[in-house]
Design a protein around this motif. Structure first.
Motif, mmCIF file in Angstrom:
data_model
loop_
_atom_site.group_PDB
_atom_site.id
_atom_site.type_symbol
_atom_site.label_atom_id
_atom_site.label_comp_id
_atom_site.label_asym_id
_atom_site.label_seq_id
_atom_site.Cartn_x
_atom_site.Cartn_y
_atom_site.Cartn_z
ATOM 1 N N SER A 196 0.816 -1.218 0.000
ATOM 2 C CA SER A 196 0.000 0.000 0.000
ATOM 3 C C SER A 196 0.845 1.261 0.000
ATOM 4 O O SER A 196 0.361 2.338 -0.287
ATOM 5 C CB SER A 196 -0.928 0.001 1.224
ATOM 6 N N GLN A 197 2.138 1.136 0.329
ATOM 7 C CA GLN A 197 2.986 2.318 0.484
ATOM 8 C C GLN A 197 4.045 2.397 -0.616
ATOM 9 O O GLN A 197 4.477 1.373 -1.144
ATOM 10 C CB GLN A 197 3.704 2.275 1.838
ATOM 11 N N VAL A 229 10.403 1.884 3.006
ATOM 12 C CA VAL A 229 8.955 1.825 2.788
ATOM 13 C C VAL A 229 8.262 2.511 3.953
ATOM 14 O O VAL A 229 8.589 2.285 5.123
ATOM 15 C CB VAL A 229 8.449 0.368 2.626
ATOM 16 N N ARG A 230 7.335 3.405 3.612
ATOM 17 C CA ARG A 230 6.658 4.168 4.654
ATOM 18 C C ARG A 230 5.739 3.260 5.463
ATOM 19 O O ARG A 230 5.178 2.293 4.931
ATOM 20 C CB ARG A 230 5.857 5.307 4.039
ATOM 21 N N PRO A 275 2.373 2.303 7.083
ATOM 22 C CA PRO A 275 0.989 2.709 6.869
ATOM 23 C C PRO A 275 0.376 3.205 8.181
ATOM 24 O O PRO A 275 0.551 2.567 9.216
ATOM 25 C CB PRO A 275 0.285 1.424 6.427
ATOM 26 N N ASN A 313 -4.055 1.819 9.547
ATOM 27 C CA ASN A 313 -4.321 0.606 8.788
ATOM 28 C C ASN A 313 -4.395 -0.536 9.796
ATOM 29 O O ASN A 313 -3.416 -0.837 10.473
ATOM 30 C CB ASN A 313 -3.180 0.383 7.780
ATOM 31 N N GLU A 345 9.735 5.374 8.148
ATOM 32 C CA GLU A 345 9.909 4.246 7.236
ATOM 33 C C GLU A 345 10.608 3.073 7.918
ATOM 34 O O GLU A 345 11.313 3.239 8.911
ATOM 35 C CB GLU A 345 10.751 4.672 6.024
#
Ligand code: HEC
Ligand code: HEC
Ligand code: HEC
Ligand code: HEC
Ligand code: HEC
Length: 310
Positions: free
Chosen positions: A108-109, A223-224, A226, A229, A268
């Motif tokens: 998603s990121q 990667v950030r 979420p 979520n 991240e």
């Protein structure tokens, strides 16, 4: 073989040792690193002094600076990359193939190039730079600013061993290219299942250690995290550019607390989210370190479950 690195698996490795050979599957010898108390007792002691005289082998392939921290940190003249503390290593301007290049649709990121808290690790583990490629070697007049972004073999070869050191000059190269491997110095000429010098009964294979510049088969970094979520547990506490799971409530990111780093793109996941390169005691001061420098041992997948609700 990778599972030989964890202490439980090591025991299994020992039990199986007599059963394996004919299949062609090599089992690494158990690690000689005591793995407790200090980074000096781990594989991140690049002097390998825990081997005693056996460490002499390694002087064929890397400078023995006789100091544990200096392969990564220097008290003065550190790299301009201030997000890595007093960083002493060469960091090339490498472009990595990131996890999202896999084309997975469930992510998603956005995934960016690895951030500072991954580039530190990758300066050794992507296999493009010699493990002794530092900016400031111990002793006076052993500094080369150009080392920040490029490896100068002539600078590294100017290291002269001290008294009692083995008489070999010459740093190593983890470069996996044919030219890298043709140097006797390359770690993987010995420490690889395909290494021309590899003796599986005494030498650990480091093939997985060399994770290279293609990160598609590695847990995403850069990667950030979420937010909002339900599939993810967010860190509890922020301190500067670090967000962490503050297990003991002391508002400090302790070594055994999984964390996220904000280097400009939001919080991240980076290599150091899951790993502490100095080793993390599994059960209080002086106890054996978690395997693989993990902040949280992954037994029962506890590390994964820190972040993933699964
Ligand atoms: C000439 C072959 C050779 C080369 C090249 C070599 N090693 Fe080794 N290495 C060995 C041997 C043999 C041992 C086991 C020594 C012993 O049992 O005392 C060892 C052990 C080790 C260990 C301890 C493994 C463990 O967990 O017990 C580490 C870490 C290590 N080497 C790192 C390196 C690194 C990093 C390089 C490259 C800079 C390197 N070695 C290059 C032969 C080599
Ligand atoms: C194999 C490389 C390596 C070695 C060897 C090493 N460090 Fe580090 N150190 C790191 C990295 C990478 C970080 C940054 C971790 C992060 O991104 O949060 C760090 C961070 C630190 C920090 C900042 C606080 C923290 O723990 O994150 C201190 C203090 C430190 N190191 C001290 C030392 C000392 C003292 C030694 C020698 C006894 C040493 N280190 C050996 C790689 C190393
Ligand atoms: C100065 C070079 C250097 C740096 C910087 C470095 N490593 Fe390593 N690392 C090594 C060497 C050499 C080994 C031994 C080879 C092996 O175990 O396969 C090693 C081993 C490991 C292992 C296997 C440990 C075990 O017990 O088998 C892990 C996990 C690891 N490193 C993670 C990291 C992470 C994460 C970082 C950054 C926070 C990092 N390393 C930074 C050189 C480095
Ligand atoms: C999401 C958590 C996580 C992140 C992020 C992560 N690792 Fe790991 N890493 C692990 C776990 C768990 C293991 C132990 C795997 C095993 O036991 O085989 C491991 C093992 C390793 C090993 C030992 C080889 C192996 O597969 O056993 C190395 C080297 C390593 N990591 C380096 C890195 C580097 C470099 C980065 C950043 C590019 C990184 N890791 C990012 C969780 C992570
Ligand atoms: C520090 C937090 C953290 C830890 C610990 C962690 N993950 Fe992740 N993981 C993430 C984030 C963030 C993503 C990317 C989420 C996104 O983009 O939707 C991710 C992505 C993944 C993906 C890819 C999903 C996809 O759609 O491609 C898998 C699979 C995964 N993690 C498995 C694991 C496993 C297995 C472990 C334990 C070894 C682990 N994770 C540990 C944070 C973490």
């Amino acid at each position: 073989m990778r599972f030989a690195r964890s202490s439980r698996a090591m025991q299994i490795g020992v039990c199986l040792a007599g059963l394996v050979p004919a299949t062609g599957m090599a089992v690494d010898p158990p690690t000689k690193a005591p793995n407790f108390g200090t980074v000096a007792n781990t594989r991140h002691n690049l002097t390998q002094s825990f081997l005693g005289t056996g460490a002499g082998w390694m002087s064929l392939s890397r400078n023995d600076y006789g100091e544990v921290c200096v392969y990564c940190h220097t008290p003065h003249a550190a790299s301009g990359r201030t997000q890595a503390p007093l960083w002493n290593r060469t960091q090339r301007e490498t472009t990595y193939t990131t996890y999202d290049a896999l084309g997975t649709t469930s992510l998603s990121q956005a995934v960016s190039q690895p951030g500072a808290n991954s580039l530190t690790c990758l300066s050794c583990h992507d296999g493009t730079t010699a493990i002794d490629s530092v900016i400031n070697m111990p002793g006076p007049r052993r500094y080369d600013a150009g080392q920040e972004t490029g490896q100068s073999n002539s600078f590294l070869d100017s290291w002269s061993p001290g008294p009692g050191d083995t008489p070999f000059g010459g740093h190593g190269s983890l470069d996996n290219s044919p030219s890298g491997l043709s140097q006797f110095g390359a770690c993987q000429s010995c420490h690889s299942i395909n290494g021309d010098q590899h003796d599986p009964s005494t030498m650990a294979a480091f093939d997985i250690f060399n994770i290279a510049t293609d990160l598609r088969n590695d847990h995403p970094v850069g990667v950030r995290f979420p937010t909002d979520n339900p599939d993810y547990r967010s860190g509890t506490t922020d301190r500067g550019a670090v967000r962490f799971f503050d297990g003991d409530g002391d508002a400090r990111p302790d070594p055994d607390e999984v964390r996220f780093y904000d280097t400009g793109d939001g919080f991240e996941v980076e290599c150091a989210s899951c790993h502490d390169p100095h080793g993390v005691p599994s059960d209080g001061a002086g106890s054996t370190f978690n395997p693989a420098f993990l902040r949280v041992a992954n037994s029962e997948s506890n590390l994964c479950l820190s972040c993933h609700v699964k």
